[in-house]
Design a protein around this motif. Structure first.
Motif, mmCIF file in Angstrom:
data_model
loop_
_atom_site.group_PDB
_atom_site.id
_atom_site.type_symbol
_atom_site.label_atom_id
_atom_site.label_comp_id
_atom_site.label_asym_id
_atom_site.label_seq_id
_atom_site.Cartn_x
_atom_site.Cartn_y
_atom_site.Cartn_z
ATOM 1 N N GLN A 69 9.926 -9.519 -24.903
ATOM 2 C CA GLN A 69 10.133 -10.916 -25.273
ATOM 3 C C GLN A 69 10.836 -11.013 -26.622
ATOM 4 O O GLN A 69 11.773 -11.790 -26.802
ATOM 5 N N ALA A 70 10.375 -10.193 -27.570
ATOM 6 C CA ALA A 70 10.970 -10.243 -28.907
ATOM 7 C C ALA A 70 12.450 -9.899 -28.839
ATOM 8 O O ALA A 70 13.301 -10.607 -29.385
ATOM 9 N N PHE A 73 4.997 -6.944 -23.016
ATOM 10 C CA PHE A 73 5.429 -8.334 -23.130
ATOM 11 C C PHE A 73 6.063 -8.613 -24.480
ATOM 12 O O PHE A 73 7.147 -9.190 -24.576
ATOM 13 N N ILE A 74 5.389 -8.178 -25.529
ATOM 14 C CA ILE A 74 5.886 -8.472 -26.868
ATOM 15 C C ILE A 74 7.228 -7.784 -27.112
ATOM 16 O O ILE A 74 8.175 -8.399 -27.613
ATOM 17 N N PHE A 128 -1.981 -13.361 -5.032
ATOM 18 C CA PHE A 128 -1.395 -13.487 -6.357
ATOM 19 C C PHE A 128 -0.542 -12.259 -6.675
ATOM 20 O O PHE A 128 0.511 -12.351 -7.302
ATOM 21 N N ARG A 169 -7.259 -10.083 -5.007
ATOM 22 C CA ARG A 169 -6.236 -11.078 -5.368
ATOM 23 C C ARG A 169 -4.887 -10.711 -4.750
ATOM 24 O O ARG A 169 -3.855 -10.661 -5.427
ATOM 25 N N TYR A 173 4.126 -8.907 -16.481
ATOM 26 C CA TYR A 173 2.968 -8.896 -17.378
ATOM 27 C C TYR A 173 1.675 -9.022 -16.576
ATOM 28 O O TYR A 173 0.706 -8.298 -16.803
ATOM 29 N N PHE A 174 1.698 -9.925 -15.618
ATOM 30 C CA PHE A 174 0.506 -10.112 -14.799
ATOM 31 C C PHE A 174 0.238 -8.887 -13.927
ATOM 32 O O PHE A 174 -0.909 -8.480 -13.744
ATOM 33 N N GLU A 203 13.807 -13.635 -18.512
ATOM 34 C CA GLU A 203 12.426 -13.988 -18.813
ATOM 35 C C GLU A 203 11.590 -14.108 -17.546
ATOM 36 O O GLU A 203 10.414 -13.787 -17.541
ATOM 37 N N ARG A 216 -4.688 -3.931 -20.379
ATOM 38 C CA ARG A 216 -4.457 -5.093 -21.227
ATOM 39 C C ARG A 216 -3.513 -4.759 -22.372
ATOM 40 O O ARG A 216 -2.533 -5.431 -22.634
ATOM 41 N N THR A 245 -3.261 -7.228 -14.646
ATOM 42 C CA THR A 245 -4.334 -7.523 -13.701
ATOM 43 C C THR A 245 -4.694 -6.343 -12.818
ATOM 44 O O THR A 245 -5.860 -6.072 -12.580
ATOM 45 N N ILE A 294 7.259 -12.384 -17.040
ATOM 46 C CA ILE A 294 5.892 -12.900 -16.920
ATOM 47 C C ILE A 294 5.158 -12.293 -15.724
ATOM 48 O O ILE A 294 4.034 -11.805 -15.877
#
Lengths: 504, 474
Positions: free
Chosen positions: A170-171, A166-167, A111, A108, A147-148, A140, A159, A152, A144
């Motif tokens: 983001q929080a 992320f959490i 990506f 990939r 995160y990927f 933000e 994971r 990935t 993302i």
């Protein structure tokens, strides 16, 4: 427009790299590399050409364009010396990330490069925007794709690490959004102008209690990113599980956005509340220095070890920022650059080792020096940088921070300086475990650096040495920013003293 | 009824005409494609006949108020219905049941929803709601041979009937106390009071129960996950968007008219409902393994969020509600659209396992789903973010810090389950049986929805202008 172009090129390049990879993966890598290099050279050119202007009153480059008129949101970007230095660091480490992924990332590919370039775009955006809504937006945007990247292409436990990262971010980011909105409405109700413009909001008068809460919201986002103990627990997981490029960007750049945010937003917007919090923040910084260093010493996973050293080094940043003097501030800026380079390089080395022996476990390594002296030498340089050896960039940074902090608090400075001793211990342990001692079974699998790896690591080495010998270049660039920020804090202090005198 | 009245009601009349035509078409010859085309045409013609902005507002008797709020939401509902219709064709084409009647019920349900958003009277309120509900009974249980579909239909039937009874009783009480059933008349009556008389308060409370059922806010939410799970995917999309949206608009109109939030007791009721919906919806979604149920709980939570702006009830609040509805419609339709496309003739794609590795096996479809999930989670670059921003703004501007902070905390909880679905799609793909062939309508719909989601996320000013022009209070 230049600054928008920086970000736009990255985003467009990311899309292009993704599409092209369907047909030709190598071309996709080259596109990504070219895009980042264009940005890098462009930003360096600006730094060189604008050098005499740094003392001026205006920002170097500014661009404003209305975006969502309903809320007074504009696409406003501006760069001063500090932003420019960090931008260059971003693009430099970005180029490094593309090159180190050349062999490591095989599936990939498109990506991957899309995500990589978009993370960089987000980070570059964070360093230049001066509209608070847009700031949150970019804050933000870098999240993302990261995160990927972790989720990935990461290692075995990716994971979990990706979700945790992320959490956490983001929080804390949402807390900042609340504060931004709070500031927006307080200023709007007071003056009738509803805007997210940084310069406009700098003039906002916020009550003491409201100011405290709003500052805590901003601070939440930044100290999680930085990270400050006890909000660091996402970091070791994210750093150790991410692919090499991800680790380089995380440690080298993402952490810097936290420090940048505190310098650019928390201090100037809430000087009073910041001064009130200074001693707590400095204590947390020192706690981070010691705690990070101690844990680093105990790690057996190479990447995890380096991750904990980041916690320790970022503790210095926290200590320096809340000392409120120019020496410490300059030290902080230097620390951002130096740590970006040295830790980035250590992660590159960790990646190179992993590619050869497929483990990050220090206890399985040993005696690599004889077979592969070049990689050993490079590692030695960065390990020395990390422990603060004079002549290398990190020394200048930490020395200045401690120097500045001394003026604010003797006790905390002494405690912080202890961290340097611990740094010595963990740094030397890295060398001993990997390169000295009895040769492990893995030694036979080791080969020295390839040309591609040298192309990355040699310039990083030279830069760390260069900045260690001639740090003035960075100081010149950031001097005005630092003085401005300090000026705001000092004014608030003077006002407070005056008020106290008038109303005893 | 004057000529002008008819012109203003033309979109609605077109829908009724469409329903009759569909019924007759089935009587002549059963042809799925023909009926489907007829349905889409009906909606397009109805959209075409929407009144022009300049002529608003217009009262049709005492029953209907055709104003900006009504027209805007009629438009949104019809567009959403069009999207659902496009999805439905592919869905029912691969299943063995007879298909014609579905479209008749579908048009009628849309008609009911469109009536609700322009009603200014208890009678039209109730009639619209009942037309919607009764059509939905049939639609939910449409796949008769599936056990859960039947169960869902019965469940919805019983509970909806109950809630209608509550609603009627509430209306009756208000009427008994005031002698008026028009929102306009009630507005005058309510403004005379500083405190609500007990009879009226009970009436308002019962109306809230009835509407709360349709909105599926806690504690009236019990049916939601079961019905979403049992209903065919396009119908679930319909319930989660059109049915809820119409009720929301109606509530906005009613409470703006009576200026309900002047009364502390009303404020308290809605605050409690809002908090309960956010918290319960998100917490229950955490442990679900079924995507349709996750979406159900997610929609419960989202209406909890939406109530924050509803409670604000000022200009910004109404704007926020409308913007949120648009974003939420597009997002939910996108999400259910993906579920629809992936569904087998025998079983809807509802287990998390059905999505494992989707990003590698069907990248385009997975990208759509990722975008909708990010929008649900309120991540920038999607409409969901701007919508959530709107809610926060309206909440903060009216100083509802408790609600706003809970909204943020709940968004974080929400992240867990949205990200979990994304993570599952990232898993390495395994061998899977062939998927049913795709339909152009499906893909076009999903593509448009995704473009809209990103468009409203990146450049929301256009939509904001439209909303402000049409529904701006001031």
């Amino acid at each position: 427009m230049t600054l928008i172009a920086f970000i736009g090129i990255l985003m467009a390049g990311g899309l292009l790299a993704w599409i092209i990879a369907r047909w030709n993966e190598t071309l996709s890598r080259w596109i990504a590399l070219t895009v980042v290099l264009i940005d890098l050279m462009w930003s360096v050119a600006i730094l060189v050409s604008r050098r005499p202007d740094f003392s001026g009153t205006d920002w170097l480059i500014r661009f404003d364009y209305p975006w969502i008129g309903r809320f007074g949101i504009g696409i406003s970007v501006a760069a001063d010396g500090l932003s420019l230095v960090l931008l260059i660091l971003t693009f430099f480490l970005g180029a490094v990330s593309v090159v180190v992924s050349w062999r490591e990332i095989r599936d990939r590919v498109g990506f991957f490069h899309f995500n990589l370039l978009w993370v960089l775009a987000g980070i570059a955006g964070v360093f230049v925007v001066i509209d608070l809504f847009l700031f949150y937006f970019f804050w933000e945007v870098m999240l993302i794709p990261m995160y990927f990247l972790i989720g990935t292409w990461g290692h075995e436990n990716r994971r979990y690490a990706a979700v945790k990262f992320f959490i956490f971010t983001q929080a804390s980011g949402l807390m900042m959004l609340l504060s931004i909105l709070g500031l927006y409405f307080i200023h709007g109700i007071n003056t009738g102008t509803y805007t997210f413009d940084y310069f406009e909001l700098l003039t906002a008068t916020v009550g003491t209690t409201a100011g405290r809460w709003l500052m805590l919201g901003f601070l939440a986002a930044f100290i999680v990113k930085l990270p400050v103990v006890p909000f660091h627990s996402w970091l070791p997981d994210a750093h150790s599980q991410a692919p090499t490029a991800g680790s380089v960007i995380l440690a080298g750049l993402l952490l810097k956005t936290g420090a940048y945010g505190i310098l650019r937003f928390v201090l100037p917007l809430f000087p009073d509340a910041s001064r009130e919090l200074a001693s707590i923040a400095m204590t947390l910084g020192v706690a981070g220095i010691l705690y990070g260093a101690l844990l680093a010493y105990g790690q057996t996973d190479f990447k995890r070890l380096v991750a904990y050293t980041s916690v320790s080094h970022m503790g210095f940043v926290m200590l320096g920022i809340f000392s409120f003097n120019e020496l410490a501030f300059q030290g902080v800026v230097m620390q951002l650059v130096a740590h970006g380079l040295s830790t980035g390089a250590l992660f590159v080395i960790a990646g190179a080792l992993y590619e050869r022996i497929h483990t990050r476990d220090l206890s399985l390594m040993g005696g690599f020096w004889t077979g592969t002296p070049f990689i050993g030498f490079i590692t030695l340089v960065f390990v020395m940088a990390s422990l603060g050896l004079p002549g290398l960039a990190n020394f200048i940074a930490e020395f200045l921070i401690l120097n500045g902090a001394w003026q604010a608090s003797h006790a905390l400075t002494v405690a912080g300086a202890m961290g340097l001793i611990l740094a010595m211990a963990y740094s030397l342990r890295i060398m001993r475990k990997i390169f000295f001692g009895p040769a492990s079974d893995m030694a036979s699998r080791m080969s020295d650096l390839t040309l591609r790896e040298k192309v990355v690591l040699v310039p990083m080495t030279l830069l760390v040495i260069f900045l260690g010998l001639f740090p003035q270049h960075v100081f010149n660039a950031s001097e005005k920013t630092v003085k401005d920020i300090l000026g705001v804090v000092m004014r608030s202090q003077a006002d407070a003293i005056q008020n106290a005198n008038e109303n005893p | 009824m004057s000529r002008a009245d008819i012109i203003f009601l033309l979109p609605h009349l077109m829908l009724t005409l469409g329903a009759v035509l569909v019924m007759m078409a089935i009587a002549v010859r059963r042809n799925h494609f023909a009926v489907y085309v007829l349905t889409c045409l009906t909606l397009i013609v109805a959209l075409y006949f929407l009144p022009k902005t300049a002529s608003l507002p217009h009262n049709v008797g005492v029953l209907f108020v055709v104003d900006g709020l009504g027209v805007f939401n009629t438009m949104i509902i019809m567009l959403a219905a069009l999207a659902v219709a496009l999805m439905s064709y592919a869905y029912f084409d691969t299943r063995e049941e007879r298909t014609g009647e579905y479209y008749m019920l579908f048009i009628l349900a849309t008609f009911g929803a469109c009536i609700m958003v322009i009603s200014g009277h208890f009678v039209s309120f109730f009639l619209g709601l009942e037309i919607l509900s009764v059509s939905l009974y049939g639609m939910i249980a449409y796949l008769r041979k599936r056990e859960r579909s039947d169960e869902a239909g019965i469940k919805y039937l019983i509970l909806a009937a109950f809630s209608s009874a509550f609603l009627l009783f509430g209306m009756a009480l208000i009427y008994a106390a005031t002698g008026d059933m028009t929102f306009e008349g009630l507005s005058g009556y309510f403004s005379a009071f500083d405190e609500l008389p007990i009879l009226v308060m009970t009436g308002v409370g019962l109306v809230v129960v009835g509407a709360g059922f349709k909105l599926s806010v806690v504690p009236f939410h019990m049916w939601t996950p079961d019905v979403y799970e049992g209903a065919p995917a396009p119908v679930a999309a319909f319930i989660s968007t059109i049915s809820k949206g119409a009720t929301m608009v109606l509530l906005v109109r009613f409470f703006l008219a009576i200026d309900g939030f002047r009364f502390p007791v009303v404020l308290t009721i809605f605050t409690v409902i809002s908090i309960a919906s956010m918290v319960v919806g998100n917490i229950l979604a955490l442990r679900q393994q079924n995507v349709k149920r996750i979406l159900a709980y997610s929609s419960i939570a989202h209406f909890g969020y939406l109530l924050v702006a509803f409670i604000a009830a000022d200009e910004l609040g109404v704007e926020a509600v409308n913007f949120y509805l648009v974003a939420y419609f597009a997002t939910m339709l996108g999400a259910f659209g993906v579920v629809t496309v992936l569904s087998h003739p025998e079983r809807d794609a509802e287990l998390l396992d059905d999505y494992r590795g989707l990003l590698w096996s069907r990248p385009a479809l997975a990208t759509v789903f990722v975008v909708t999930l990010l929008s649900l989670a309120g991540i920038p670059l999607t409409a969901g973010f701007v919508a959530k921003f709107y809610l926060l703004a309206s909440g903060i501007s009216t100083n509802q810090w408790l609600l706003v902070i809970l909204l943020v905390v709940n968004s974080i909880v929400g992240l867990f389950y949205y990200i979990r679905i994304v993570a599952v799609m990232f898993d390495s793909a395994e061998e899977r049986e062939a998927r049913p062939a795709g339909y152009v309508g499906n893909f076009a719909t999903l593509l448009i929805l995704v473009v809209l989601l990103v468009w409203f996320g990146v450049s929301p000013q256009g939509l904001i202008d439209v909303i402000r022009n049409l529904v701006g209070v001031g």
